[in-house]
Scaffold this motif. Structure first.
Motif, PDB file in Angstrom:
ATOM      1  N   VAL A  75       0.834  -1.206   0.000  1.00 10.80           N
ATOM      2  CA  VAL A  75       0.000   0.000   0.000  1.00 10.80           C
ATOM      3  C   VAL A  75       0.864   1.250   0.000  1.00 10.80           C
ATOM      4  O   VAL A  75       0.552   2.236  -0.676  1.00 10.80           O
ATOM      5  N   ASN A  76       1.970   1.224   0.729  1.00  7.83           N
ATOM      6  CA  ASN A  76       2.848   2.388   0.776  1.00  7.83           C
ATOM      7  C   ASN A  76       3.455   2.673  -0.590  1.00  7.83           C
ATOM      8  O   ASN A  76       3.644   3.836  -0.970  1.00  7.83           O
ATOM      9  N   GLY A  77       3.785   1.618  -1.336  1.00  6.19           N
ATOM     10  CA  GLY A  77       4.322   1.809  -2.681  1.00  6.19           C
ATOM     11  C   GLY A  77       3.314   2.495  -3.590  1.00  6.19           C
ATOM     12  O   GLY A  77       3.679   3.336  -4.424  1.00  6.19           O
ATOM     13  N   ILE A  78       2.035   2.171  -3.438  1.00  8.17           N
ATOM     14  CA  ILE A  78       0.984   2.780  -4.255  1.00  8.17           C
ATOM     15  C   ILE A  78       0.747   4.236  -3.858  1.00  8.17           C
ATOM     16  O   ILE A  78       0.378   5.073  -4.681  1.00  8.17           O
ATOM     17  N   THR A  79       0.997   4.557  -2.592  1.00  8.99           N
ATOM     18  CA  THR A  79       0.678   5.883  -2.065  1.00  8.99           C
ATOM     19  C   THR A  79       1.520   6.985  -2.684  1.00  8.99           C
ATOM     20  O   THR A  79       1.026   8.094  -2.917  1.00  8.99           O
ATOM     21  N   TYR A  80       2.782   6.717  -2.991  1.00 11.13           N
ATOM     22  CA  TYR A  80       3.670   7.763  -3.513  1.00 11.13           C
ATOM     23  C   TYR A  80       3.218   8.306  -4.871  1.00 11.13           C
ATOM     24  O   TYR A  80       3.099   9.531  -5.043  1.00 11.13           O
ATOM     25  N   PRO A  81       2.982   7.467  -5.880  1.00 15.41           N
ATOM     26  CA  PRO A  81       2.465   8.028  -7.137  1.00 15.41           C
ATOM     27  C   PRO A  81       1.084   8.651  -6.975  1.00 15.41           C
ATOM     28  O   PRO A  81       0.732   9.592  -7.691  1.00 15.41           O
ATOM     29  N   LEU A  82       0.297   8.148  -6.021  1.00 17.98           N
ATOM     30  CA  LEU A  82      -1.003   8.750  -5.758  1.00 17.98           C
ATOM     31  C   LEU A  82      -0.837  10.168  -5.217  1.00 17.98           C
ATOM     32  O   LEU A  82      -1.575  11.086  -5.604  1.00 17.98           O
ATOM     33  N   LEU A  83       0.148  10.369  -4.343  1.00 18.80           N
ATOM     34  CA  LEU A  83       0.427  11.706  -3.821  1.00 18.80           C
ATOM     35  C   LEU A  83       0.917  12.623  -4.942  1.00 18.80           C
ATOM     36  O   LEU A  83       0.520  13.796  -5.020  1.00 18.80           O
ATOM     37  N   ALA A  84       1.771  12.097  -5.824  1.00 19.07           N
ATOM     38  CA  ALA A  84       2.243  12.885  -6.964  1.00 19.07           C
ATOM     39  C   ALA A  84       1.072  13.300  -7.852  1.00 19.07           C
ATOM     40  O   ALA A  84       1.013  14.445  -8.338  1.00 19.07           O
ATOM     41  N   TYR A  85       0.128  12.379  -8.064  1.00 22.50           N
ATOM     42  CA  TYR A  85      -1.066  12.706  -8.857  1.00 22.50           C
ATOM     43  C   TYR A  85      -1.868  13.823  -8.192  1.00 22.50           C
ATOM     44  O   TYR A  85      -2.371  14.733  -8.866  1.00 22.50           O
ATOM     45  N   MET A  86      -1.984  13.773  -6.868  1.00 27.38           N
ATOM     46  CA  MET A  86      -2.711  14.815  -6.141  1.00 27.38           C
ATOM     47  C   MET A  86      -2.026  16.167  -6.318  1.00 27.38           C
ATOM     48  O   MET A  86      -2.690  17.194  -6.480  1.00 27.38           O
ATOM     49  N   PHE A  87      -0.691  16.193  -6.278  1.00 24.40           N
ATOM     50  CA  PHE A  87       0.042  17.435  -6.495  1.00 24.40           C
ATOM     51  C   PHE A  87      -0.297  18.023  -7.866  1.00 24.40           C
ATOM     52  O   PHE A  87      -0.581  19.212  -7.994  1.00 24.40           O
ATOM     53  N   LEU A  88      -0.227  17.183  -8.899  1.00 22.74           N
ATOM     54  CA  LEU A  88      -0.495  17.647 -10.252  1.00 22.74           C
ATOM     55  C   LEU A  88      -1.941  18.101 -10.409  1.00 22.74           C
ATOM     56  O   LEU A  88      -2.228  19.128 -11.035  1.00 22.74           O
ATOM     57  N   SER A  89      -2.839  17.344  -9.833  1.00 25.72           N
ATOM     58  CA  SER A  89      -4.258  17.653  -9.974  1.00 25.72           C
ATOM     59  C   SER A  89      -4.616  18.968  -9.290  1.00 25.72           C
ATOM     60  O   SER A  89      -5.334  19.798  -9.850  1.00 25.72           O
ATOM     61  N   LEU A  90      -4.097  19.180  -8.082  1.00 24.33           N
ATOM     62  CA  LEU A  90      -4.414  20.400  -7.340  1.00 24.33           C
ATOM     63  C   LEU A  90      -3.720  21.621  -7.949  1.00 24.33           C
ATOM     64  O   LEU A  90      -4.231  22.738  -7.863  1.00 24.33           O
ATOM     65  N   SER A  91      -2.555  21.429  -8.554  1.00 23.70           N
ATOM     66  CA  SER A  91      -1.821  22.563  -9.126  1.00 23.70           C
ATOM     67  C   SER A  91      -2.425  23.020 -10.447  1.00 23.70           C
ATOM     68  O   SER A  91      -2.228  24.159 -10.863  1.00 23.70           O
ATOM     69  N   GLY A  92      -3.137  22.119 -11.120  1.00 24.11           N
ATOM     70  CA  GLY A  92      -3.779  22.486 -12.376  1.00 24.11           C
ATOM     71  C   GLY A  92      -2.881  22.416 -13.594  1.00 24.11           C
ATOM     72  O   GLY A  92      -3.293  22.812 -14.686  1.00 24.11           O
ATOM     73  N   VAL A  93      -1.640  21.921 -13.456  1.00 27.89           N
ATOM     74  CA  VAL A  93      -0.738  21.841 -14.612  1.00 27.89           C
ATOM     75  C   VAL A  93      -1.089  20.620 -15.463  1.00 27.89           C
ATOM     76  O   VAL A  93      -1.795  19.711 -15.025  1.00 27.89           O
ATOM     77  N   LYS A  94      -0.579  20.614 -16.687  1.00 20.20           N
ATOM     78  CA  LYS A  94      -0.785  19.469 -17.556  1.00 20.20           C
ATOM     79  C   LYS A  94      -0.032  18.265 -17.013  1.00 20.20           C
ATOM     80  O   LYS A  94       1.100  18.387 -16.544  1.00 20.20           O
ATOM     81  N   LYS A  95      -0.645  17.124 -17.083  1.00 16.58           N
ATOM     82  CA  LYS A  95      -0.020  15.907 -16.545  1.00 16.58           C
ATOM     83  C   LYS A  95       0.854  15.255 -17.615  1.00 16.58           C
ATOM     84  O   LYS A  95       0.628  14.115 -18.023  1.00 16.58           O
ATOM     85  N   ASN A  96       1.871  15.988 -18.066  1.00 19.34           N
ATOM     86  CA  ASN A  96       2.806  15.421 -19.040  1.00 19.34           C
ATOM     87  C   ASN A  96       3.993  14.808 -18.307  1.00 19.34           C
ATOM     88  O   ASN A  96       4.088  14.854 -17.083  1.00 19.34           O
ATOM     89  N   LEU A  97       4.914  14.219 -19.097  1.00 21.59           N
ATOM     90  CA  LEU A  97       6.028  13.492 -18.500  1.00 21.59           C
ATOM     91  C   LEU A  97       6.889  14.384 -17.620  1.00 21.59           C
ATOM     92  O   LEU A  97       7.332  13.982 -16.529  1.00 21.59           O
ATOM     93  N   PHE A  98       7.166  15.617 -18.062  1.00 26.71           N
ATOM     94  CA  PHE A  98       8.034  16.529 -17.308  1.00 26.71           C
ATOM     95  C   PHE A  98       7.472  16.776 -15.906  1.00 26.71           C
ATOM     96  O   PHE A  98       8.189  16.686 -14.908  1.00 26.71           O
ATOM     97  N   TYR A  99       6.185  17.086 -15.831  1.00 18.57           N
ATOM     98  CA  TYR A  99       5.595  17.409 -14.537  1.00 18.57           C
ATOM     99  C   TYR A  99       5.398  16.166 -13.675  1.00 18.57           C
ATOM    100  O   TYR A  99       5.458  16.233 -12.455  1.00 18.57           O
ATOM    101  N   TRP A 100       5.178  15.019 -14.319  1.00 17.54           N
ATOM    102  CA  TRP A 100       5.100  13.778 -13.547  1.00 17.54           C
ATOM    103  C   TRP A 100       6.438  13.486 -12.875  1.00 17.54           C
ATOM    104  O   TRP A 100       6.488  13.101 -11.705  1.00 17.54           O
ATOM    105  N   ILE A 101       7.537  13.673 -13.621  1.00 15.57           N
ATOM    106  CA  ILE A 101       8.869  13.451 -13.041  1.00 15.57           C
ATOM    107  C   ILE A 101       9.106  14.408 -11.881  1.00 15.57           C
ATOM    108  O   ILE A 101       9.615  14.017 -10.819  1.00 15.57           O
ATOM    109  N   PHE A 102       8.741  15.670 -12.068  1.00 15.87           N
ATOM    110  CA  PHE A 102       8.922  16.649 -10.997  1.00 15.87           C
ATOM    111  C   PHE A 102       8.095  16.285  -9.763  1.00 15.87           C
ATOM    112  O   PHE A 102       8.582  16.341  -8.627  1.00 15.87           O
TER     113      PHE A 102
END
Length: 246
Positions: A75-102
């Protein structure tokens, strides 16, 4: 990333809180948790005597006391990309490769902590919970049924109890938002705002939290030094800005 985090979590050694939460502390570390009833009994004691993070520590005890390390690691392994998705979603930026890496990099760099259960659940999982609540809050939708509003209120109370380090600044920011844009705030947002506030009060004003903070005084220079040396996201953003400018 999921596999790497899960692997590191499974390698981690459970010590201090991770070890202590395997026991029913009302028995002075003499009896291990055997059931949900034991966990509830201990959490009431914990809330009154030690810490107000009821939701976080209920989850911690489920894993360290009843489920075990492997389920937690997955579950902890799944949580990290989920948190990254939340960052991208709340910030409103495009979910492209560059921002996913960041975003993924920020979860690894800015949340440097032990990969043991108590640390990860308190600081990573609760961050996901708070971000999920904010994601629902900022979605402009006032066509919510009464039953839906009740469910959102209860969800917000749970999220408000997640972690004081997150919800005190989040609550302050939302308060300013509600004052400045009070005519634009929807019924759903008002309901969730009061739910978050109630959950935060249960957290910050718990007898355990008040007893832990009583008499603790830190000078301003020490606080400023800790702040400058502890934050990581602004420095990461500065590097990113330089890269983009080049």
């Amino acid at each position: 990333m999921v596999v790497v985090i899960a692997y590191l979590s499974n390698l981690s050694v459970w010590v201090v809180d991770d070890f202590a939460y395997q026991f029913n502390l009302t028995t002075d570390y003499t009896e291990r948790l055997r059931s949900v009833d034991d966990m509830i009994e201990w959490q009431i004691f914990h809330y009154m005597e030690w810490n107000g993070r009821f939701i976080a520590h209920v989850i911690v005890q489920f894993f360290v006391g009843l489920f075990g390390k492997l389920p937690f690691s997955i579950v902890n392994g799944i949580t990290y990309p989920l948190l990254a998705y939340m960052f991208l979603s709340l910030s409103g930026v495009k979910k492209n490769l560059f921002y996913w890496i960041f975003a993924l990099l920020s979860t690894m760099v800015c949340f440097t902590d032990l990969f043991a259960a108590a640390n990860q659940i308190n600081y990573i999982w609760m961050a996901v919970l708070v971000c999920a609540c904010l994601k629902v809050y900022f979605k402009k939708d006032d066509n919510v049924t009464t039953l839906g509003l009740i469910a959102l209120f209860l969800f917000s109370v749970v999220a408000g109890n997640a972690h004081d380090a997150y919800n005190v600044p989040v609550g302050g920011a939302l308060l300013i938002c509600h004052i400045a844009k009070r005519k634009e705030i929807t019924t759903k947002q008002w309901v969730m705002f009061f739910g978050l506030g109630l959950g935060g009060l249960f957290l910050c004003l718990s007898p355990g939290t008040l007893s832990r903070t009583e008499g603790r005084i830190v000078s301003f220079p020490i606080s400023l030094y800790n702040f400058v040396t502890s934050i990581r996201m602004p420095y990461l953003l500065m590097v990113l800005l330089l890269v983009r400018c080049k």
